[in-house]
Design an enzyme around this catalytic site. Structure first.
Site, PDB file in Angstrom:
ATOM      1  N   HIS A 162      78.298 -72.936 113.647  1.00  0.00           N
ATOM      2  CA  HIS A 162      76.994 -73.431 114.543  1.00  0.00           C
ATOM      3  C   HIS A 162      76.680 -74.797 114.114  1.00  0.00           C
ATOM      4  O   HIS A 162      76.267 -75.431 115.183  1.00  0.00           O
ATOM      5  CB  HIS A 162      75.973 -72.483 113.437  1.00  0.00           C
ATOM      6  CG  HIS A 162      74.680 -72.516 113.915  1.00  0.00           C
ATOM      7  ND1 HIS A 162      74.057 -71.744 114.945  1.00  0.00           N
ATOM      8  CD2 HIS A 162      73.717 -73.428 113.555  1.00  0.00           C
ATOM      9  CE1 HIS A 162      72.957 -72.382 115.048  1.00  0.00           C
ATOM     10  NE2 HIS A 162      72.550 -73.410 114.456  1.00  0.00           N
ATOM     11  N   HIS A 178      75.294 -80.092 115.907  1.00  0.00           N
ATOM     12  CA  HIS A 178      74.481 -81.169 115.417  1.00  0.00           C
ATOM     13  C   HIS A 178      75.805 -82.073 114.817  1.00  0.00           C
ATOM     14  O   HIS A 178      75.676 -82.815 113.796  1.00  0.00           O
ATOM     15  CB  HIS A 178      73.965 -80.779 114.014  1.00  0.00           C
ATOM     16  CG  HIS A 178      72.734 -79.910 114.448  1.00  0.00           C
ATOM     17  ND1 HIS A 178      71.397 -80.368 115.165  1.00  0.00           N
ATOM     18  CD2 HIS A 178      72.507 -78.535 114.335  1.00  0.00           C
ATOM     19  CE1 HIS A 178      70.763 -79.344 115.167  1.00  0.00           C
ATOM     20  NE2 HIS A 178      71.272 -78.280 114.857  1.00  0.00           N
ATOM     21  N   LYS A 224      69.484 -78.393 125.567  1.00  0.00           N
ATOM     22  CA  LYS A 224      69.001 -78.742 123.834  1.00  0.00           C
ATOM     23  C   LYS A 224      67.755 -79.705 124.010  1.00  0.00           C
ATOM     24  O   LYS A 224      67.955 -80.502 124.233  1.00  0.00           O
ATOM     25  CB  LYS A 224      70.169 -79.141 123.062  1.00  0.00           C
ATOM     26  CG  LYS A 224      69.579 -79.139 121.725  1.00  0.00           C
ATOM     27  CD  LYS A 224      70.121 -77.964 120.737  1.00  0.00           C
ATOM     28  CE  LYS A 224      70.090 -78.194 119.216  1.00  0.00           C
ATOM     29  NZ  LYS A 224      70.303 -77.012 118.534  1.00  0.00           N
TER      30      LYS A 224
END
Length: 292
Positions: A162, A178, A224
């Site tokens: 993730h 990220h 995003k």
């Protein structure tokens, strides 16, 4: 312990600045990589995949890949990025080769000063055992143990996937991603289209040597609206920060406010049972209701 939602955590700020100074593998802005911020991103409502493109060119104009891949922690990290199914709900199959790659990566980061300092701190706090091997087992569980993100499905996700790789919800909504290295590699393969920066409120635009950025982008057509990421830092630096915040609290969502260099950040870590659900740095002066 309740998650810290407002006051600066001075103890963690001091520690994280020491980890920052110890991060010898960090890539240098303007020398090891160059970015082009271009235009300011527009507003995108949650779950919308339509975004105005305020950037004609990629975010990353140059990355010294030879230098990147010559650093063992980056090289072993990059080998993990193709080990996952993108969609949640699709069961992950972990091969013996992938388990070996996970272990090689953990072995590499555990040899760095950054992770040794993080381990020492956690031992002092009784949040990790003194043995490096026990700490490695703990890290493997926190980051690589598979769990079900979609209700009723087989194990389809893990913290590492993730945070560092990214995943999608039924192919319609992107989650996570990220990490600057994955962003660069996906952008190079034309899977990511950078749409523009999201400015801090007290700054009209970021600088191109900023090492924490809020970005808007699409990944395989999924937008995003705002994704935050450290830029240039080593994998061990991010692993250290997120692991420390995760182990400091049993709260479902931890938000530790820290001052790191010129930045005031929240290090946000979401817990999925005994494992990491998500983790990212949030620039505190960005008040956007549709973050992350």
């Amino acid at each position: 312990m309740e998650a810290n939602r407002g006051q600066v955590n001075h103890e963690l700020s001091k520690l994280f600045n020491e980890l920052w100074d110890a991060d010898v593998n960090r890539m240098k802005a303007g020398k090891d990589y160059r970015i082009s911020l271009q235009g300011k991103a527009g507003y995108v409502p949650a779950r919308s995949n339509q975004a105005k493109d305020s950037a004609s060119y990629p975010l990353f104009q140059f990355v010294d890949e030879e230098k990147l891949k010559s650093k063992k922690t980056f090289a072993t990290f990059i080998s993990l990025l193709d080990n996952y199914e993108m969609d949640t709900g699709v069961a992950e199959v972990v091969t013996p080769e992938e388990i070996a790659e996970n272990n090689n990566f953990l072995d590499a980061i555990l040899e760095t000063k950054v992770m040794k300092m993080a381990h020492d701190y956690l031992v002092r706090k009784n949040q990790a055992k003194p043995s490096q091997n026990d700490f490695k087992v703990q890290l493997y569980s926190i980051w690589f143990q598979l769990y079900s993100r979609a209700p009723g499905s087989r194990p389809d996700s893990c913290g590492f996937e993730h945070v560092f790789v990214g995943e999608s919800k039924r192919g319609k909504e992107m989650m996570g991603l990220h990490n600057w290295v994955q962003f660069y590699l996906q952008e190079k393969r034309k899977n990511i289209d950078y749409k523009g920066y999201v400015a801090r409120q007290n700054k009209s635009r970021p600088d191109e040597d900023d090492q924490v950025l809020n970005l808007q982008f699409s990944w395989k057509e999924m937008v995003k609206p705002v994704g935050s990421s450290f830029i240039g830092v080593s994998p061990e630096f991010e692993f250290a920060l997120y692991t420390i915040v995760f182990l400091a609290s049993q709260a479902k969502m931890s938000r530790e406010v820290i001052r790191l260099e010129e930045y005031e950040l929240q290090i946000v870590v979401n817990r999925h049972g005994r494992y990491i659900g998500t983790a990212y740095p949030a620039l505190l002066s960005t008040n956007n209701p549709d973050l992350y």
